[in-house]
Motif scaffolding. Structure first.
Motif, mmCIF file in Angstrom:
data_model
loop_
_atom_site.group_PDB
_atom_site.id
_atom_site.type_symbol
_atom_site.label_atom_id
_atom_site.label_comp_id
_atom_site.label_asym_id
_atom_site.label_seq_id
_atom_site.Cartn_x
_atom_site.Cartn_y
_atom_site.Cartn_z
ATOM 1 N N GLU B 5 -0.664 -28.657 35.584
ATOM 2 C CA GLU B 5 -0.296 -28.330 34.201
ATOM 3 C C GLU B 5 -0.620 -29.484 33.260
ATOM 4 O O GLU B 5 -0.910 -29.282 32.085
ATOM 5 C CB GLU B 5 1.197 -28.016 34.135
ATOM 6 N N ARG B 8 -4.233 -29.353 32.556
ATOM 7 C CA ARG B 8 -4.437 -28.111 31.801
ATOM 8 C C ARG B 8 -4.094 -28.323 30.332
ATOM 9 O O ARG B 8 -4.820 -27.902 29.431
ATOM 10 C CB ARG B 8 -3.572 -26.990 32.389
ATOM 11 N N HIS B 46 -8.914 -23.738 36.240
ATOM 12 C CA HIS B 46 -7.624 -23.697 35.557
ATOM 13 C C HIS B 46 -7.397 -22.381 34.817
ATOM 14 O O HIS B 46 -6.251 -22.045 34.504
ATOM 15 C CB HIS B 46 -7.518 -24.853 34.554
#
Lengths: 211, 211
Positions: B5, B8, B46
């Motif tokens: 994350e 990302r 992703h």
DNA sequence: CTAAAAATAGCACGATCGTTCGTTTATTTA
DNA sequence: TAAATAAACGAACGATCGTGCTATTTTTAG
């Protein structure tokens, strides 16, 4: 008109329609050629480069806008009637059946507003021209006594632009069919403000201007 | 927050900035990966698809807008102050240094307004949300007595949208730095119209609302 | 009707696009 | 620290992009 210019015009007609949907950047020589049943290279030769095609599309769309909106508005008498007609034709231009994606120039302006080059320059020039046309029509409305003498015509042009942009946005993104009516209401009330208590008109003139 | 994350979020930050210049459609996995010094395939993983990336970018930009403009405006007291703050923060959002190409959501709205799919749906939802927020803030201003009771708050929201769009257009395409000031003037005068002679306020309240 | 000229087609190129796959590296968990 | 999991990489694919050539067809001019 030679054959060349003929098919060139045909290409640009289809290109403008396509660009209204996918944008100027989304325009592709291959797709455009396939739609027109031409060869890629044959089409390409008319413009020399992709950027040449894009620029030609922008110019064609601008000329079309002038022919559709600005020129017909000039048949109206100077002042408020002409300004009103200009605004109305402008709105009509947002939802033409032959432009399934709305006004290609508004889309192009957003696409190229941060990409320097001849296309951006051309778009900016057209934008300025339209803005000046609006401001001039407003100024004439002041001269005719349709609007108050202290009206800021450039501010008015700016706000009319905003009404059209909002209408385009709502109409196309939200499918809100009341958008055009909202824009018309905004126009009417904004004009009304320029005819407020400061206006030095006889009641007959004022009534004529509003009707 | 796991490593996934984290990167990302890093990707989306750069992607939003890039999208502000080249648009959502102009976003390219290759270019984005090169900027971040990631591999194409690593970045790709992703999001699963290009459309997934685009959708994530739109959502990230929307969340960012809420955090920058809407949430801070809620700290202002209900009514006109909050509406004014909302408008001002919205304008500020058009010219952020970390968004070299202006507001990516406005650009995306134009790009996708005729291309059905999840991206368009998400943009339309955000648009409706913002419009509703504007209308609600206006309605609260009516409740507080800052605006006349017969004000059409939805029409007001529509026109405020137009002012912002016009400012964005002028600022970015023409580099007209007076555009923001024009929008502010338009806002002030439009609000003034909602406080006209029909307004049933004591003079103290009215003065407080205007100041 | 024929020759010059213009317009279009066909083909191939390098580049870049999104995407897939197997491998390798980095991180987390036990 | 060892095993399990997650994340990132590298190479390759088919497709499409814009563009440059050379032929072929079509139009125009004499």
């Amino acid at each position: 008109m030679g054959k060349g210019e003929q098919t060139r015009a045909l290409i640009l007609g289809e290109a403008v329609a396509l660009a209204s949907q996918v944008g100027i950047e989304g325009l592709t020589i291959g797709v455009l050629a396939e739609r027109l049943k031409l060869s890629k290279s044959g089409l390409f030769a008319h413009f020399g480069s992709r950027e040449g095609l894009q620029l030609a599309v922008v110019e064609a769309a601008q000329e079309d806008f002038v022919a559709r909106a600005i020129k017909p508005a000039l048949t109206e008498p100077r002042g408020l009637p002409r300004l009103r007609r200009l605004f109305e034709l402008w709105l009509a231009n947002l939802d033409l059946p032959e432009r399934p994606g709305g006004c290609p120039l508004l889309a192009a302006a957003v696409e190229f507003d941060d990409q320097p080059g001849p296309i951006r320059d051309r778009l900016a020039a057209g934008h300025r021209h339209l803005l000046a046309t609006l401001a001039r029509a407003s100024a004439q409305a002041v001269e005719c006594g349709h609007l108050a003498a202290d009206s800021d015509t450039e501010q008015l042009a700016f706000e009319l632009f905003g009404l059209v942009l909002a209408a385009h946005h709502h109409l196309r993104l939200l499918g809100d069919t009341t958008a055009l009516e909202r824009a018309r209401r905004g126009f009417a009330e904004r004009i009304e403000r320029c005819q407020g208590p400061a206006a030095s008109l006889g009641p007959a003139d004022a009534a004529g201007a509003i009707a």
